[in-house]
Every structure is written in structure tokens, then in C-alpha cells.
Write an enzyme that holds these catalytic residues in place. Structure first.
Site, PDB file in Angstrom:
ATOM      1  N   HIS A  66      10.802 -10.693 -32.716  1.00  0.00           N
ATOM      2  CA  HIS A  66       9.944 -11.257 -31.677  1.00  0.00           C
ATOM      3  C   HIS A  66      10.293 -12.731 -31.467  1.00  0.00           C
ATOM      4  CE1 HIS A  66       7.553 -12.130 -35.416  1.00  0.00           C
ATOM      5  NE2 HIS A  66       7.546 -13.317 -34.861  1.00  0.00           N
TER       6      HIS A  66
HETATM    7  P1  TYD Z   1       4.147  -9.529 -37.497  1.00  0.00           P
HETATM    8  O1  TYD Z   1       4.052 -10.937 -37.011  1.00  0.00           O
HETATM    9  O2  TYD Z   1       4.517  -8.478 -36.519  1.00  0.00           O
HETATM   10  O3  TYD Z   1       5.148  -9.457 -38.739  1.00  0.00           O
HETATM   11  P2  TYD Z   1       6.739  -9.609 -38.770  1.00  0.00           P
HETATM   12  O4  TYD Z   1       7.120 -10.374 -37.565  1.00  0.00           O
HETATM   13  O5  TYD Z   1       7.037 -10.322 -40.045  1.00  0.00           O
HETATM   14  O6  TYD Z   1       7.335  -8.252 -38.793  1.00  0.00           O
HETATM   15  O7  TYD Z   1       2.761  -9.178 -38.180  1.00  0.00           O
HETATM   16  C1  TYD Z   1       2.545  -7.944 -38.847  1.00  0.00           C
HETATM   17  C2  TYD Z   1       1.062  -7.606 -38.770  1.00  0.00           C
HETATM   18  O8  TYD Z   1       0.279  -8.583 -39.427  1.00  0.00           O
HETATM   19  C3  TYD Z   1       0.560  -7.504 -37.341  1.00  0.00           C
HETATM   20  O9  TYD Z   1      -0.313  -6.400 -37.280  1.00  0.00           O
HETATM   21  C4  TYD Z   1      -0.221  -8.770 -37.151  1.00  0.00           C
HETATM   22  C5  TYD Z   1      -0.680  -9.134 -38.548  1.00  0.00           C
HETATM   23  N1  TYD Z   1      -0.773 -10.591 -38.766  1.00  0.00           N
HETATM   24  C6  TYD Z   1      -2.001 -11.194 -38.887  1.00  0.00           C
HETATM   25  O10 TYD Z   1      -3.060 -10.550 -38.806  1.00  0.00           O
HETATM   26  N2  TYD Z   1      -2.062 -12.544 -39.100  1.00  0.00           N
HETATM   27  C7  TYD Z   1      -0.948 -13.296 -39.198  1.00  0.00           C
HETATM   28  O11 TYD Z   1      -1.032 -14.532 -39.395  1.00  0.00           O
HETATM   29  C8  TYD Z   1       0.347 -12.648 -39.058  1.00  0.00           C
HETATM   30  C9  TYD Z   1       1.609 -13.453 -39.145  1.00  0.00           C
HETATM   31  C10 TYD Z   1       0.366 -11.301 -38.835  1.00  0.00           C
END
Ligand code: TYD
Length: 146
Positions: A66
Site C-alpha cells: 500500500h
Molecule cells: P495493514 O496496515 O494492512 O498491515 P500491513 O500493511 O503491515 O500488511 O494492517 C493490518 C490490519 O491491522 C488492518 O486490519 C488494519 C489494522 N491496523 C490497526 O487497527 N491499527 C494500526 O495502527 C495498523 C497499522 C493496522
């Protein structure tokens, strides 16, 4: 400006002249009892609003995938190592993080993927804002068109 298909499938390169790779070396207080590093507000170029970390990462998985519209993030491999692949829509660079006292600053508008996590890797993320889902672009085509 390369075409979208070119940037999506370009071979990853590590180019020293890119301004995408902004590594910051943290203070390291060495001691017979172990080393200590610290991140304060004047260590990185944004006000710290949130800290999260990724751990217990199964072998072979990829994370990230992302970009952010406004969020700045600072990533540190607290333990182990992993690769961060950065894409600004023009070029793709691969940065390996493997030192607990060196972090990578990622500005808004950069697509990032995290991969090749070593066993026991822990990825610390220091962020400039609270979690806002609307700040994410999670579709690569949408990112490349933006
Ligand atoms: P995501 O940002 O998609 O993780 P990555 O980019 O590392 O694969 O986040 C994964 C999940 O965690 C998503 O459901 C959102 C949640 N999340 C939170 O609730 N709070 C946060 O601060 C972060 C970073 C993610």
C-alpha cells in the site's frame, strides 16, 4: 515517466542516487550489559503519534502492499531482517533493514512492500499520525494512476 506496466514489472534495482532511500542512524549507547538505541521526536523529521510493530511473521509472507496519502513512517528491524521494496511510480528500490539502530523513513506517496522476513524478525513502525484507513491506497493500479 515509465508506463504503468513497465513500473509494475521492473526488475528491482538499488540505486544510490534515489531520494527514496532515507536511512537514519539512531544513537547507540553501547554497554557491556547490552546496547540501547532511542527514537525521540528530534531524531526523525515528524512528530510521533503512533507506534506499532509486526512480529511472529511466518516464513514467506509479504506485508505492506500500500501507499499513504499523508502518513510518514519510520521502520526499524528491531530483530532479524527484512526487505522493504519502495516504488514511487518511477523507480523501484529494495532496501534491506537488519540493524536495530538504523531506520528507514518512508514519505507519503510511496508504495511499499515488506518481504523476505528472517526468522524472529520484528518490524517497528513509528508513524506521524493515528490509524486512518482513508489515508491508505491499497490498489497498485490506483496508486500508479494517482
Ligand atoms: P495493514 O496496515 O494492512 O498491515 P500491513 O500493511 O503491515 O500488511 O494492517 C493490518 C490490519 O491491522 C488492518 O486490519 C488494519 C489494522 N491496523 C490497526 O487497527 N491499527 C494500526 O495502527 C495498523 C497499522 C493496522
Amino acid at each position: 515517466m515509465p508506463k504503468k506496466e513497465e513500473i509494475k514489472f521492473k526488475v528491482y534495482t538499488m540505486e544510490n542516487n534515489t531520494n527514496m532511500i532515507q536511512l537514519i542512524t539512531l544513537p547507540k549507547i553501547e554497554d557491556r550489559r547490552g546496547n540501547l538505541s532511542v527514537i525521540e521526536n528530534d531524531t526523525i523529521p515528524f512528530e510521533i503519534k503512533r507506534i506499532y510493530y509486526v512480529y511472529d511473521i511466518p516464513s514467506g509472507v509479504e506485508r505492506g502492499g500500500h501507499s499513504h496519502k499523508n502518513l510518514k513512517e519510520f521502520l526499524v528491524a528491531l530483530s532479524g531482517s527484512f526487505d522493504v521494496v519502495l516504488n514511487d511510480g518511477n523507480q523501484i528500490v529494495n532496501v534491506t533493514l537488519n540493524k536495530p539502530n538504523v531506520g528507514l523513513l518512508i514519505n507519503p506517496g510511496i508504495w511499499r512492500e515488506l518481504k523476505n522476513f528472517s526468522s524472529g524478525a520484528v518490524c517497528l513502525v513509528v508513524a506521524s499520525d493515528v490509524y486512518i484507513e482513508e489515508d491508505y491506497i491499497r490498489d497498485l493500479d490506483e496508486f500508479l494512476d494517482s
